[in-house]
Design a protein around this motif. Structure first.
Motif, PDB file in Angstrom:
ATOM      1  N   HIS A  78      -3.129  10.681 -76.394  1.00 50.33           N
ATOM      2  CA  HIS A  78      -3.492  10.598 -77.806  1.00 50.33           C
ATOM      3  C   HIS A  78      -2.551  11.494 -78.602  1.00 50.33           C
ATOM      4  CE1 HIS A  78      -6.683  11.166 -81.200  1.00 50.33           C
ATOM      5  NE2 HIS A  78      -5.703  10.349 -81.537  1.00 50.33           N
ATOM      6  N   ILE A 122      -1.401  13.188 -82.119  1.00 49.67           N
ATOM      7  CA  ILE A 122      -1.869  13.617 -83.438  1.00 49.67           C
ATOM      8  C   ILE A 122      -0.657  14.119 -84.209  1.00 49.67           C
ATOM      9  CG2 ILE A 122      -3.355  15.211 -84.707  1.00 49.67           C
ATOM     10  CD1 ILE A 122      -5.199  15.263 -82.313  1.00 49.67           C
ATOM     11  N   ASN A 166      -4.059  24.015 -82.642  1.00 53.75           N
ATOM     12  CA  ASN A 166      -4.390  22.791 -81.916  1.00 53.75           C
ATOM     13  C   ASN A 166      -3.618  22.727 -80.603  1.00 53.75           C
ATOM     14  OD1 ASN A 166      -6.163  21.862 -83.797  1.00 53.75           O
ATOM     15  ND2 ASN A 166      -4.720  20.503 -84.814  1.00 53.75           N
ATOM     16  N   LEU A 174      -9.867  20.454 -77.090  1.00 56.44           N
ATOM     17  CA  LEU A 174      -9.825  19.245 -77.895  1.00 56.44           C
ATOM     18  C   LEU A 174      -9.929  17.985 -77.042  1.00 56.44           C
ATOM     19  CD1 LEU A 174      -7.033  20.197 -80.454  1.00 56.44           C
ATOM     20  CD2 LEU A 174      -9.461  20.006 -80.883  1.00 56.44           C
ATOM     21  N   ASP A 199     -12.364  15.041 -78.190  1.00 54.36           N
ATOM     22  CA  ASP A 199     -11.672  13.984 -78.917  1.00 54.36           C
ATOM     23  C   ASP A 199     -12.358  12.637 -78.673  1.00 54.36           C
ATOM     24  OD1 ASP A 199      -9.092  13.208 -80.429  1.00 54.36           O
ATOM     25  OD2 ASP A 199      -9.141  11.807 -78.753  1.00 54.36           O
ATOM     26  N   LEU A 222      -3.462  15.115 -74.739  1.00 53.95           N
ATOM     27  CA  LEU A 222      -3.446  15.146 -76.196  1.00 53.95           C
ATOM     28  C   LEU A 222      -2.286  16.020 -76.643  1.00 53.95           C
ATOM     29  CD1 LEU A 222      -6.424  15.367 -78.594  1.00 53.95           C
ATOM     30  CD2 LEU A 222      -4.595  17.018 -78.854  1.00 53.95           C
ATOM     31  N   THR A 244      -0.110  17.393 -80.257  1.00 57.14           N
ATOM     32  CA  THR A 244       0.138  17.440 -81.696  1.00 57.14           C
ATOM     33  C   THR A 244       1.634  17.672 -81.902  1.00 57.14           C
ATOM     34  OG1 THR A 244      -0.480  19.775 -81.584  1.00 57.14           O
ATOM     35  CG2 THR A 244      -2.115  18.257 -82.447  1.00 57.14           C
TER      36      THR A 244
END
Length: 878
Positions: A518, A520, A531, A538, A542, A563, A565
């Motif tokens: 995922h 972000i 983050n 997270l 999530d 995940l 970012t």
């Protein structure tokens, strides 16, 4: 009493009448009065913010951190530059107005230290604890020693009695030792070092450094405010006891309260934020009355805020913008008003400034570099860590401001240290760029993961090896790329499609693995640093990843979750590197047609619950979209193209899976149509169809498309058939001068092969599959898969029309195509333009450049339930 009331009413009336008159009463708007300080305050705040933002934009062009611009802004507004303009300081920053400005700035600095506390995450501190603590402590010992050493001549030349030398030495040592953690976070974000080995080590070491330095500063403040040794001891013990009280009982109760209000699940509620803000001011007040600066209370409040459910991240997001835009520039301006570089007017002073800068940088840089090198990192990585740990900024200015307010530093000494902080802030970014360029960066933990090379597929085929051997699936490790929750259902269907059927025989030792990534998008906030450091928390909260976790449990498939970012421009590189590290053999990606971004809130005729009838599932593509939807569709297509261009792994691009595919599973059946035009992508697509047909519920029709003899001659000698200038198309030259048209804007897909070599590989693979249908020497599972595939060949002057016509007779059908084809040099593009013109779907260049000509034709025709586009890995075969 009546006289007092009359006087009070008269004063209020006089104030109101004076303020109401304004310019009409010939009252100077910038005149400062104690009963109406707001006017000048508004002018001051506007000038401070605009100056800071202007310098930030200008210095950003040379990749300087925002902190450097903020410090420079304060200096320019002070007596060093604009203060020398006659009447400027008197009218803009009169001495009577500074207490009002200082009150707001101090409130802001407390909030800033609260945010710094929020960023001191236990996950950062505990990550590489021994290495980071070793680096932080060794750096502080040497830096503090050098600061204490130079404090001796500085004290005798610039300070002197009645100031105690011990106090000055403590402040100098702490100033040398400190690393500005917020500036460090910003710099790692700007230089894209968060997920590198250097980034992980520096974040951990910087966090340790901040915690220890703030404790030393509390000790220094306690010494300054203490009148006796007993008072100092009592102050320190009170500080330690209050810190322990906050870290255990208060922190635990605050976590319970956060859970009670639902803040850990749904973000901070108004009640939780109100309680937290009140706690902040109570802690600041307590530290102040104890005899230690109130900023420590604000810092400790940020440290004890719960990290569960990304609560600290969301709280930071709510507070940070106002603090960084308004309050911090105010504080820097006040520091600048006390900074007069004009006082640095002799050689002795400049000699000490050079010595301060040199000792501060050399001490930190050498200590960090040596200790990091001893710990096992390379010299390049070690020197980069040393450079980053030299970050100075707001934190050092806070220390200097405390020293100035307590009388330990003179204005000249204060100006010398401010200049040192500014110079250090300016040199770090260029130095890091020089020492650790992108091509030299090492992603954290990436080097320990082995993965299968995808670059030898064509060699294997030419050598006669089957893509699937001994019943093992052609692909068993998949990376699924996720973005928004609304698009999750399509990727679930896509993942379900590539998984083996429970009815199919399973091979020994083969395990299907799905890695859900995922992404972000990272903004300019320091929130993204938090983050990145709290990924583990997270991942468990999530909602997108939670859906895939459940999907894996229901299908008995091993699903790993990730995940990340990252900035928008780094998403393609992140996906490629992640798939490589995970050893993935196929990336599953979704492309959304332009109509998906229309933003229409009316009933969707393509929804499974819709009551309207859509005669053509892809008809909306013909009309396109306008406004924000069109922009979003263009951005999405550009991102997909960049992912395809930069991927070193095979990619399967799913286009609008639709509801009919969701039935794939026990008791359902589906049919695949694959037109084989030729080329690396089509060979990959043929293998993909082969793997799908290992599912007993899926069958396929595979047609090898070719043009008639006349069209082949025209393709080999295009100058005879038509002029290159008249074609309006883009041609790129292959290895042997053979023009090969590309449908990819980003780059041509030649895969290191000439056209003849690629056509030979096409023929070998095709005959291998066709001849194996009647062979009894292959594995039973492969023979079963081939029995569900119908192979045929078709020659036509309009191959796209023919392929669409055949697919239309097989509804519902899943169409599989390659992204780039050999026949495109035979002008598939011209035929596609006719197809789009017939259906009124003109102006689809963005779509064609993203998914290819063949896929665009099937999408526009509406004959397919869904389309899967395959692109082979961008690996050249030597």
């Amino acid at each position: 009493m009546p006289k007092f009331l009359d006087a009070l009413v008269f004063r209020m009336w006089e104030k109101a009448s004076t303020s109401q008159g304004g310019l009409l009463s010939r009252v100077e708007p910038m005149a400062f009065t104690t009963f109406d300080a707001l006017r000048l305050w508004i002018i001051q705040i506007c000038m401070i913010i605009m100056m800071g933002q202007l310098l930030s934009v200008c210095l950003g062009k040379i990749r300087q951190p925002k902190a450097a611009a903020e410090v420079l802004s304060g200096i320019l507004l002070g007596p060093t530059a604009m203060g020398r303009i006659p009447g400027f300081t008197k009218h803009m920053f009169p001495a009577q107005s500074l207490p009002y400005l200082s009150l707001v700035a101090n409130m802001g600095i407390y909030l800033f230290l609260f945010i710094v506390g929020l960023k001191i995450d236990a996950n950062i501190i505990t990550r590489n604890t021994r290495l980071s603590l070793f680096i932080a402590l060794s750096t502080m010992v040497l830096s503090f020693s050098l600061g204490a050493a130079i404090s001796v001549p500085l004290f005798h030349n610039f300070i002197g009695p009645p100031i105690e030398f011990t106090y000055f030495m403590l402040f100098t040592g702490v100033s040398f030792s400190i690393t500005s953690f917020p500036v460090l976070c910003r710099m790692l974000t700007a230089e894209k070092l968060l997920d590198t080995t250097v980034g992980v080590v520096v974040l951990s070491a910087g966090a340790y450094n901040d915690v220890v330095c703030w404790s030393l500063l509390a000790l220094a403040v306690a010494f300054v405010n203490g009148f006796s040794a007993l008072t100092v001891l009592r102050t320190l013990l009170t500080y330690v006891a209050f810190t322990a009280f906050l870290m255990w009982p208060v922190r635990i109760e605050l976590l319970r309260f956060a859970r009670f209000t639902g803040s850990t699940e749904n973000g901070p509620t108004v009640l939780f934020m109100a309680v937290t803000v009140v706690l902040l001011w109570v802690c600041a007040f307590t530290m102040d009355i104890v005899g230690i600066s109130a900023i420590f209370g604000a810092f400790l409040t940020g440290v004890i805020v719960p990290r569960e459910g990304a609560l600290a991240n969301l709280l930071t997001e709510k507070v940070e913008d106002m603090v960084t835009i308004v309050f911090l520039p105010l504080y820097f301006t006040l520091s600048g008003l006390n900074t007069d570089l004009g006082l640095l007017n002799n050689g002795n002073t400049w000699g000490f400034i050079i010595a301060i800068i040199s000792l501060d940088f050399v001490g930190k840089f050498s200590a960090c570099t040596i200790t990091t090198r001893v710990s096992g990192l390379s010299w390049r990585e070690s020197s980069t860590v040393g450079s980053l740990m030299c970050c100075k900024g707001p934190v050092e200015l806070i220390i200097l401001k405390i020293g100035l307010s307590t009388g330990i530093l003179t204005q000249r000494m204060f100006s010398m240290f401010v200049l040192e902080a500014l110079v250090m802030a300016f040199i770090i970014t260029p130095l890091v760029s020089l020492l650790y360029p992108p091509e030299r960066q090492v992603r954290a933990l990436a080097e320990d993961i082995s993965y299968r090379s995808t670059g030898d597929r064509d060699e294997d085929i030419v050598d006669g090896q089957f893509p699937m051997t001994e019943g093992q699936p052609w692909r068993s490790r998949f990376t699924v790329v996720l973005d928004k929750f609304d698009h999750t259902s399509g990727m679930l269907v896509a993942t379900q499609l590539v998984l083996p059927s429970p009815l199919a025989p399973t091979s020994q030792g083969t395990e299907i693995s799905v890695n859900a990534l995922h992404l972000i998008q990272m903004s300019d906030h320091n929130l993204d640093i938090v983050n990145s450091s709290a990924v583990d928390a997270l991942i468990h909260t999530d909602p997108v990843l939670d859906v895939f976790r459940t999907f894996g449990e229901l299908n008995n498939v091993r699903v790993s979750l990730a995940l990340s970012t990252v900035p928008y421009e780094d998403m393609p590189k992140t996906i490629s590197e992640h798939a490589t590290r995970d050893g993935s053999e196929l990336i599953l990606l979704q492309w959304l047609p332009p109509w998906s971004f229309s933003g229409d809130t009316t009933e969707d005729p393509y929804s499974p619950h819709s009551t309207s009838i859509a005669p053509n599932s892809f008809e909306a593509l013909s009309s396109g979209s306008t406004g924000a939807g069109s922009l979003a569709a263009t951005i999405h297509s550009q991102l997909v193209r960049r992912i395809l261009a930069e991927s070193n792994t095979d990619v399967a691009l799913f286009i609008d899976p639709g509801t009919s595919l969701s039935g794939i599973g026990s008791g359902s059946a589906h049919h695949i149509f694959f037109p084989f035009f030729g080329g690396p992508d089509d060979r990959l697509a043929l293998e993909f169809v082969m793997q799908l047909c290992t599912n007993p519920e899926i069958s396929a029709t595979v047609v090898r498309m070719s043009k008639s003899v006349i069209e082949r001659v025209a393709a080999q000698w295009p100058s005879i058939a038509y002029s290159e200038e008249d074609s309006g198309e883009t041609w790129e030259t292959g290895h042997h001068g053979i023009p090969v048209q590309s449908t990819v804007i980003m780059s041509s897909i030649s895969y290191g092969q000439t056209r003849f070599e690629s056509e030979t590989a096409d023929t070998i693979l095709w005959e291998q599959y066709v001849d194996s249908c009647s062979s009894y020497d292959i594995h039973p599972s492969i023979r079963a898969a081939l029995s569900r595939i119908t192979f045929s060949e078709h020659s036509s002057s309009i191959p796209l029309h023919s392929a669409i016509q055949q697919a239309s007779t097989l509804k519902p059908v899943l169409v599989v195509v390659g992204r780039s084809h050999h026949l495109e040099s035979d002008d598939l593009t011209g035929e596609l333009e006719n197809i789009l013109r017939e259906r009124g779907s003109v102006g689809q260049d963005d779509t064609r450049n993203t998914i290819g000509d063949a896929a665009t034709a099937f999408v526009a025709s509406g004959c397919a339930t869904a389309v899967v586009v395959l692109q082979a890995a961008n690996v050249s075969i030597d």
